[in-house]
Write a protein that holds these residues in place. Structure first.
Motif, PDB file in Angstrom:
ATOM      1  N   ASP A 165       0.827  -1.201   0.000  1.00  0.00           N
ATOM      2  CA  ASP A 165       0.000   0.000   0.000  1.00  0.00           C
ATOM      3  C   ASP A 165       0.868   1.261   0.000  1.00  0.00           C
ATOM      4  O   ASP A 165       2.098   1.188  -0.088  1.00  0.00           O
ATOM      5  N   GLU A 166       0.219   2.404   0.128  1.00  0.00           N
ATOM      6  CA  GLU A 166       0.944   3.675   0.024  1.00  0.00           C
ATOM      7  C   GLU A 166       1.895   3.902   1.196  1.00  0.00           C
ATOM      8  O   GLU A 166       2.803   4.730   1.117  1.00  0.00           O
ATOM      9  N   THR A 167       1.712   3.179   2.293  1.00  0.00           N
ATOM     10  CA  THR A 167       2.614   3.301   3.442  1.00  0.00           C
ATOM     11  C   THR A 167       3.794   2.342   3.346  1.00  0.00           C
ATOM     12  O   THR A 167       4.660   2.351   4.217  1.00  0.00           O
ATOM     13  N   PHE A 170       2.640  -4.483   3.092  1.00  0.00           N
ATOM     14  CA  PHE A 170       1.989  -5.464   2.225  1.00  0.00           C
ATOM     15  C   PHE A 170       0.484  -5.380   2.424  1.00  0.00           C
ATOM     16  O   PHE A 170       0.004  -5.274   3.554  1.00  0.00           O
ATOM     17  N   CYS A 171      -0.269  -5.401   1.316  1.00  0.00           N
ATOM     18  CA  CYS A 171      -1.737  -5.342   1.433  1.00  0.00           C
ATOM     19  C   CYS A 171      -2.434  -6.408   0.605  1.00  0.00           C
ATOM     20  O   CYS A 171      -3.665  -6.476   0.605  1.00  0.00           O
ATOM     21  N   GLY A 172      -1.679  -7.223  -0.139  1.00  0.00           N
ATOM     22  CA  GLY A 172      -2.287  -8.332  -0.854  1.00  0.00           C
ATOM     23  C   GLY A 172      -3.105  -7.951  -2.059  1.00  0.00           C
ATOM     24  O   GLY A 172      -3.951  -8.729  -2.509  1.00  0.00           O
ATOM     25  N   ALA A 173      -2.866  -6.763  -2.618  1.00  0.00           N
ATOM     26  CA  ALA A 173      -3.611  -6.320  -3.798  1.00  0.00           C
ATOM     27  C   ALA A 173      -2.716  -5.467  -4.680  1.00  0.00           C
ATOM     28  O   ALA A 173      -1.815  -4.777  -4.198  1.00  0.00           O
ATOM     29  N   ILE A 274      -7.205 -12.004   3.424  1.00  0.00           N
ATOM     30  CA  ILE A 274      -6.972 -11.134   2.267  1.00  0.00           C
ATOM     31  C   ILE A 274      -7.995 -10.007   2.227  1.00  0.00           C
ATOM     32  O   ILE A 274      -7.688  -8.880   1.811  1.00  0.00           O
ATOM     33  N   TYR A 275      -9.213 -10.269   2.674  1.00  0.00           N
ATOM     34  CA  TYR A 275     -10.247  -9.230   2.672  1.00  0.00           C
ATOM     35  C   TYR A 275      -9.837  -8.063   3.568  1.00  0.00           C
ATOM     36  O   TYR A 275      -9.993  -6.891   3.210  1.00  0.00           O
ATOM     37  N   GLU A 276      -9.321  -8.393   4.750  1.00  0.00           N
ATOM     38  CA  GLU A 276      -8.893  -7.356   5.671  1.00  0.00           C
ATOM     39  C   GLU A 276      -7.664  -6.628   5.141  1.00  0.00           C
ATOM     40  O   GLU A 276      -7.577  -5.399   5.191  1.00  0.00           O
ATOM     41  N   ILE A 281      -5.881  -0.703   0.426  1.00  0.00           N
ATOM     42  CA  ILE A 281      -5.549  -0.163  -0.892  1.00  0.00           C
ATOM     43  C   ILE A 281      -6.276   1.163  -1.121  1.00  0.00           C
ATOM     44  O   ILE A 281      -7.401   1.375  -0.651  1.00  0.00           O
ATOM     45  N   ALA A 282      -5.617   2.059  -1.845  1.00  0.00           N
ATOM     46  CA  ALA A 282      -6.184   3.388  -2.084  1.00  0.00           C
ATOM     47  C   ALA A 282      -7.273   3.358  -3.151  1.00  0.00           C
ATOM     48  O   ALA A 282      -8.230   4.121  -3.092  1.00  0.00           O
TER      49      ALA A 282
END
Length: 296
Positions: A165-167, A170-173, A274-276, A281-282
């Motif tokens: 993600d932007e930070t 890891f965000c899984g997307a 993965i949902y959480e 994601i932005a």
């Protein structure tokens, strides 16, 4: 068993659909077990080690979107991982020695079942080689309206895309806008009847839309690897790792094959499933409509 043409299709495109692998009695039994497990979510206030819940879940009106690691939590699903016809196909695609890596059951309820944003499984659990895949065991008919899985053909031979993600967590997307050369317009839908199985390569880009239909879409997912593919995140319990062999012989000699890797660290800011993770994601690719409140 897959035909030689089916195996070649998998090698070229990164996915294949095998129709009607489950017999009717086995399909009925799995559905029954899943229904019984889901009743255990009644009374829960939030997610736990077994259940991931829809945002509109209520203790008196349970809405489950995932049953976590069913092969570890329920012996029935560990036994099912050795289902003969499925293992025979796995050996065609991975070789004679096959190990179970993980499992989950994703449920998309009629009208509100959550989407899964574009991602590569490889981003979550890279190995020493990429003879790794996921099997989707269809417990309901799946098509475009109720959120069947989509795969970008040939993407398993491309880059490992950024899933942070932007930070920097890891965000899984993936953000498709940040993936030059990835053409989502070529994404192939994998519709199939209940009892069929889909097989997709660990590096294949895939995702699925929200269920906008009046029909459920329940998908049991198993992850398998060649026995000489070792997880780069390590092995916390070797005895348990060894117990997950479903065919052939184990190995302690990793086969190392160059492949593009991004490690899933720092870990997600929102953990549990993965949902959480994907809530960080932005930009979302798949439309999400407001979930209707539970009856009552």
């Amino acid at each position: 068993m897959l035909s030689a043409a089916d195996v070649e299709f998998y090698r070229e495109n990164g996915y294949v659909v095998a129709p009607d692998v489950l017999d009717g009695a086995t399909l009925s039994r799995i559905r029954q077990v899943v229904a019984e497990i889901c009743e255990g979510a009644r009374g829960l206030e939030t997610h736990d080690k077994v259940f991931d819940l829809e945002p509109s879940h209520r203790p008196d009106a349970p809405r489950v979107r995932r049953i976590k690691v069913p092969h570890s939590n329920f012996p029935f699903f560990r036994e099912l991982a050795g289902y003969g016809p499925m293992v025979a196909i796995l050996q065609q695609l991975l070789g004679p020695d096959v190990r179970l890596h993980g499992s989950k059951i994703n449920m998309k309820a009629p009208g509100y079942g959550s989407p899964v944003e574009w991602h590569q499984d490889w981003a979550f659990y890279p190995h020493t080689n990429d003879d790794v895949l996921a099997v989707g065991v269809l417990l309901d008919d799946a098509d475009r309206d109720n959120g069947a899985m989509m795969v970008v053909p040939g993407s398993h031979r491309g880059p490992t895309w950024n899933h942070h993600d932007e930070t920097g967590h890891f965000c899984g997307a993936m953000d498709p806008a940040q993936c030059p050369g990835l053409d989502l317009s070529t994404a192939a839908l994998m519709p199939a009847r209940a009892g069929s199985m889909t097989f997709h390569h660990v590096r294949a880009v895939h995702g699925s839309a929200q269920n906008f239909s009046s029909r459920p879409r329940t998908l049991l997912l198993y992850e398998f690897a060649a026995a000489d593919a070792f997880p780069l995140k390590g092995i916390s319990n070797f005895a348990e790792y060894e117990s997950c062999m479903v065919a052939g012989s184990s190995s302690i000699e990793p086969r190392v094959v160059p492949a593009p890797i991004r490690m899933p660290f720092p870990p997600p800011r929102f953990q549990g499933s993965i949902y959480e993770s994907q809530t960080a994601i932005a930009k979302r690719y798949f439309e999400m409509r407001q979930e209707p409140a539970p009856a009552g």
